[in-house]
Design an enzyme around this catalytic site. Structure first.
Site, PDB file in Angstrom:
ATOM      1  N   ASP A  82      62.562 -46.936  42.764  1.00  0.00           N
ATOM      2  CA  ASP A  82      63.751 -47.614  43.293  1.00  0.00           C
ATOM      3  C   ASP A  82      64.513 -48.241  42.133  1.00  0.00           C
ATOM      4  O   ASP A  82      64.022 -48.276  41.005  1.00  0.00           O
ATOM      5  CB  ASP A  82      63.365 -48.678  44.325  1.00  0.00           C
ATOM      6  CG  ASP A  82      62.266 -49.596  43.834  1.00  0.00           C
ATOM      7  OD1 ASP A  82      62.224 -49.887  42.622  1.00  0.00           O
ATOM      8  OD2 ASP A  82      61.441 -50.033  44.647  1.00  0.00           O
ATOM      9  N   ASP A  84      66.328 -51.695  40.842  1.00  0.00           N
ATOM     10  CA  ASP A  84      66.530 -53.129  41.070  1.00  0.00           C
ATOM     11  C   ASP A  84      67.624 -53.610  40.130  1.00  0.00           C
ATOM     12  O   ASP A  84      67.739 -53.149  38.997  1.00  0.00           O
ATOM     13  CB  ASP A  84      65.235 -53.888  40.787  1.00  0.00           C
ATOM     14  CG  ASP A  84      64.084 -53.374  41.644  1.00  0.00           C
ATOM     15  OD1 ASP A  84      64.197 -53.438  42.871  1.00  0.00           O
ATOM     16  OD2 ASP A  84      63.109 -52.861  41.063  1.00  0.00           O
ATOM     17  N   ASP A 168      57.333 -60.445  35.239  1.00  0.00           N
ATOM     18  CA  ASP A 168      55.882 -60.389  35.053  1.00  0.00           C
ATOM     19  C   ASP A 168      55.472 -59.795  33.706  1.00  0.00           C
ATOM     20  O   ASP A 168      54.949 -60.491  32.831  1.00  0.00           O
ATOM     21  CB  ASP A 168      55.185 -59.704  36.246  1.00  0.00           C
ATOM     22  CG  ASP A 168      55.804 -58.374  36.670  1.00  0.00           C
ATOM     23  OD1 ASP A 168      56.719 -57.897  35.972  1.00  0.00           O
ATOM     24  OD2 ASP A 168      55.355 -57.803  37.679  1.00  0.00           O
TER      25      ASP A 168
HETATM   26  P1  ATP Z   1      57.880 -50.100  41.145  1.00  0.00           P
HETATM   27  O1  ATP Z   1      57.930 -48.835  40.399  1.00  0.00           O
HETATM   28  O2  ATP Z   1      56.628 -50.281  41.912  1.00  0.00           O
HETATM   29  O3  ATP Z   1      59.117 -50.384  41.976  1.00  0.00           O
HETATM   30  P2  ATP Z   1      58.778 -52.416  39.727  1.00  0.00           P
HETATM   31  O4  ATP Z   1      58.364 -52.984  38.396  1.00  0.00           O
HETATM   32  O5  ATP Z   1      60.203 -52.028  39.883  1.00  0.00           O
HETATM   33  O6  ATP Z   1      57.798 -51.223  40.016  1.00  0.00           O
HETATM   34  P3  ATP Z   1      59.241 -54.156  41.937  1.00  0.00           P
HETATM   35  O7  ATP Z   1      58.246 -54.751  42.881  1.00  0.00           O
HETATM   36  O8  ATP Z   1      60.285 -53.238  42.445  1.00  0.00           O
HETATM   37  O9  ATP Z   1      58.371 -53.468  40.815  1.00  0.00           O
HETATM   38  O10 ATP Z   1      59.915 -55.383  41.181  1.00  0.00           O
HETATM   39  C1  ATP Z   1      61.070 -55.256  40.365  1.00  0.00           C
HETATM   40  C2  ATP Z   1      60.959 -56.161  39.169  1.00  0.00           C
HETATM   41  O11 ATP Z   1      60.887 -57.532  39.600  1.00  0.00           O
HETATM   42  C3  ATP Z   1      59.708 -55.975  38.322  1.00  0.00           C
HETATM   43  O12 ATP Z   1      59.876 -54.930  37.404  1.00  0.00           O
HETATM   44  C4  ATP Z   1      59.586 -57.315  37.641  1.00  0.00           C
HETATM   45  O13 ATP Z   1      60.499 -57.444  36.580  1.00  0.00           O
HETATM   46  C5  ATP Z   1      60.013 -58.271  38.748  1.00  0.00           C
HETATM   47  N1  ATP Z   1      58.865 -58.728  39.542  1.00  0.00           N
HETATM   48  C6  ATP Z   1      58.371 -58.148  40.668  1.00  0.00           C
HETATM   49  N2  ATP Z   1      57.322 -58.835  41.136  1.00  0.00           N
HETATM   50  C7  ATP Z   1      57.135 -59.872  40.303  1.00  0.00           C
HETATM   51  C8  ATP Z   1      56.209 -60.948  40.263  1.00  0.00           C
HETATM   52  N3  ATP Z   1      55.268 -61.071  41.169  1.00  0.00           N
HETATM   53  N4  ATP Z   1      56.338 -61.839  39.246  1.00  0.00           N
HETATM   54  C9  ATP Z   1      57.310 -61.727  38.308  1.00  0.00           C
HETATM   55  N5  ATP Z   1      58.201 -60.730  38.307  1.00  0.00           N
HETATM   56  C10 ATP Z   1      58.130 -59.812  39.279  1.00  0.00           C
HETATM   57 MG    MG Z   2      61.155 -51.436  41.640  1.00  0.00          MG
END
Ligand code: ATP
Ligand code: MG
Length: 473
Positions: A82, A84, A168
């Site tokens: 996705d 963000d 994170d």
């Molecule tokens: P995915 O491929 O699973 O979507 P993602 O890293 O994009 O991985 P998301 O859950 O979509 O994960 O979150 C988007 C972003 O928000 C992360 O990359 C990170 O920067 C931030 N983030 C998400 N969850 C947390 C958390 N628990 N604490 C701090 N930052 C977070």
């Molecule tokens: Mg994501």
């Protein structure tokens, strides 16, 4: 990626030439900007809807960046799950810009821009909590922390630098700007990406206490991206693993699907188990864990996760109910035996009591929604009926809406249980694929007590012979 490494060396040399040597230590963690030609991310790799949101925010005078998994995966040449977006516009300001916008989340306020089924998540830059200045305009602009240090709300807004520090892992804190197409890196994330390292930003213990789900995320990314968790990031996970008990079960349900149903379930399970995290999510399964991973429960977990990974790799759909039903099957069989022993109930009744017990206990940690628990119960219940095939029973059974799933489940059990189960599965396989005539003949044989029909009730699965574990309640 190779291009990035080359350009990093080039940009580092530029810095060395332009700055004092005394700046270098600090410089290592200062902002690094990668130009368009240096990072290789192209707008054609970004979804049309994400681009629309980025452009509209930008046109309205706000900063707008692609961030998180989208940038990370594009830099790794992977297809992002996705996209963000991060911006300096507040949720209310975002809502004014987009008619198709919903504000969601209490703990972490976000804007969702909806394009049919596609949802683009837009987050306002997060700031530090100590110097939190809630704005009058936005009353939700506040933070709150539990006594254990867990963040109950994280709605303090700040600058992009602060936002990077609140994310994170370093690899998740890279910002692709729609204004000049550069990638901004405040935390050495590109270097960690090059070295395939999962590194938490800031003090690991504090960051895990703020949000224990970060421990699950560390493991998820390590397994998914085939990366190593850096030692100071990995160190506190096991000692702090029990903090997951404070996380709402509904959030852990969502996380459990991302962990186990995203195509790397088996590797993720093994890592989770190593860090004592899986045991927090599935305490019922942990009771069946052995030193050499040899119990029926452990074999079933490995089997179902590798089958799930394979289905995903083949582009097939996966059903969480089937996975949970499989993982909890042997704990259920053991529990049914205990209930029958303690209560004197008939096996079928004891089995259904145990099924309810097991699900009630599991949903305390992972809130499996009712639509799935209904299917899980159905699949289990059908297992007790496969051996009853006389009269019209077998024909009726095939009409059950969950017959296919229940049959697949029976076939799977044949891998771990007695010959009887394998024979039963073969009988049903033949029955399903036979024409009306063949089916009638098969049932007739059963009615006469003939081949393939165990005369007495189905033998109990192997695990029942094990000494029952003490019942907790
Ligand atoms: P995915 O491929 O699973 O979507 P993602 O890293 O994009 O991985 P998301 O859950 O979509 O994960 O979150 C988007 C972003 O928000 C992360 O990359 C990170 O920067 C931030 N983030 C998400 N969850 C947390 C958390 N628990 N604490 C701090 N930052 C977070
Ligand atoms: Mg994501």
């Amino acid at each position: 990626m190779r291009c990035i490494i080359f350009n990093r060396v080039a940009s580092f040399c530029r810095k060395v030439l332009n700055r004092d040597a005394s700046d270098l230590d600090h410089e290592e963690l200062a902002l690094q900007v990668y130009q368009r030609q240096e990072h290789g991310i192209s707008r054609k790799d970004i979804s049309e809807n994400a681009l629309k949101v980025l452009y509209r925010l930008n046109k309205a005078g706000y900063d707008a960046y692609l961030v998180g998994g989208g940038v990370r995966d594009l830099l790794l040449d992977k297809q992002p799950k996705d996209f963000d977006i991060a911006t300096n516009a507040t949720p209310e300001e975002i809502k004014q810009l987009f008619r198709n916008c919903r504000l969601i989340g209490r703990r972490f306020r976000l804007a969702h821009i909806l394009f049919g089924r596609d949802v683009i998540e837009v987050a306002t830059f997060r700031g530090h909590h100590s110097d939190a200045k809630p704005s009058i305009k936005d009353k939700k602009n506040v933070s709150a922390q539990s006594q254990e240090g867990m963040l109950l709300r994280d709605n303090v807004y700040g600058s992009i630098e602060e936002d990077a520090e609140r994310r994170d892992f370093t690899i998740n804190a890279l910002y692709y700007s729609i204004k000049d197409f550069t990638v901004a890196d405040y935390v050495n994330g590109v270097e960690d990406l090059d070295n395939r390292i999962i590194r938490l930003i800031g003090d690991p213990e504090t960051r895990y206490r703020e949000d224990p789900v970060r421990m699950l995320r560390a493991v998820r990314f390590a397994a998914k991206l085939d990366m190593t968790i850096e030692p100071t990031t990995a160190g506190p996970i096991k000692p702090l693993s029990t903090l997951l008990q404070d996380i709402p079960a509904a959030r852990l349900f969502e996380e459990s699907l991302k962990l186990l149903q995203s195509g790397n379930g088996l590797d993720t399970y093994r890592l989770l188990r190593e860090y004592n995290l899986f045991q927090q999510l599935f305490p019922l399964l942990a009771e069946h864990f052995t030193e050499d991973h040899s119990s029926q429960t452990e074999q079933m977990i490995e089997h179902i996760l590798s089958a799930t990974d394979k289905r995903i790799a083949d582009g097939k759909r996966v059903n969480p109910a089937f996975m949970f039903a499989a993982m909890l099957w042997y704990p259920l069989v053991t529990r049914a035996e205990e209930v029958a022993f303690a209560s004197g109930l008939a096996y079928y009744d004891a089995f259904m009591v145990a099924a309810n017990d097991i699900l009630d206990e599991q949903v305390k940690t992972i809130a499996i929604p009712r639509r799935f628990t209904t299917t899980i119960r159905d699949i289990w219940q059908q297992q007790t009926r496969f051996s009853r095939r006389s009269g019209k029973r077998a024909f009726k059974m095939m009409e059950h809406p969950k017959f296919r799933a229940a049959f697949d489940f029976l076939e799977m059990r044949a891998n771990f249980e007695s010959e009887d189960i394998a024979e039963l599965a073969q009988w049903w396989d033949k029955f399903q694929h036979g024409d009306r005539n063949q089916r009638s003949k098969m049932v007739q044989q059963i009615n006469e007590g003939g081949s393939g029909a165990p005369r007495r009730r189905r033998r109990r699965p192997q695990q029942r012979r094990k000494k029952p574990q003490a019942k907790s309640s």
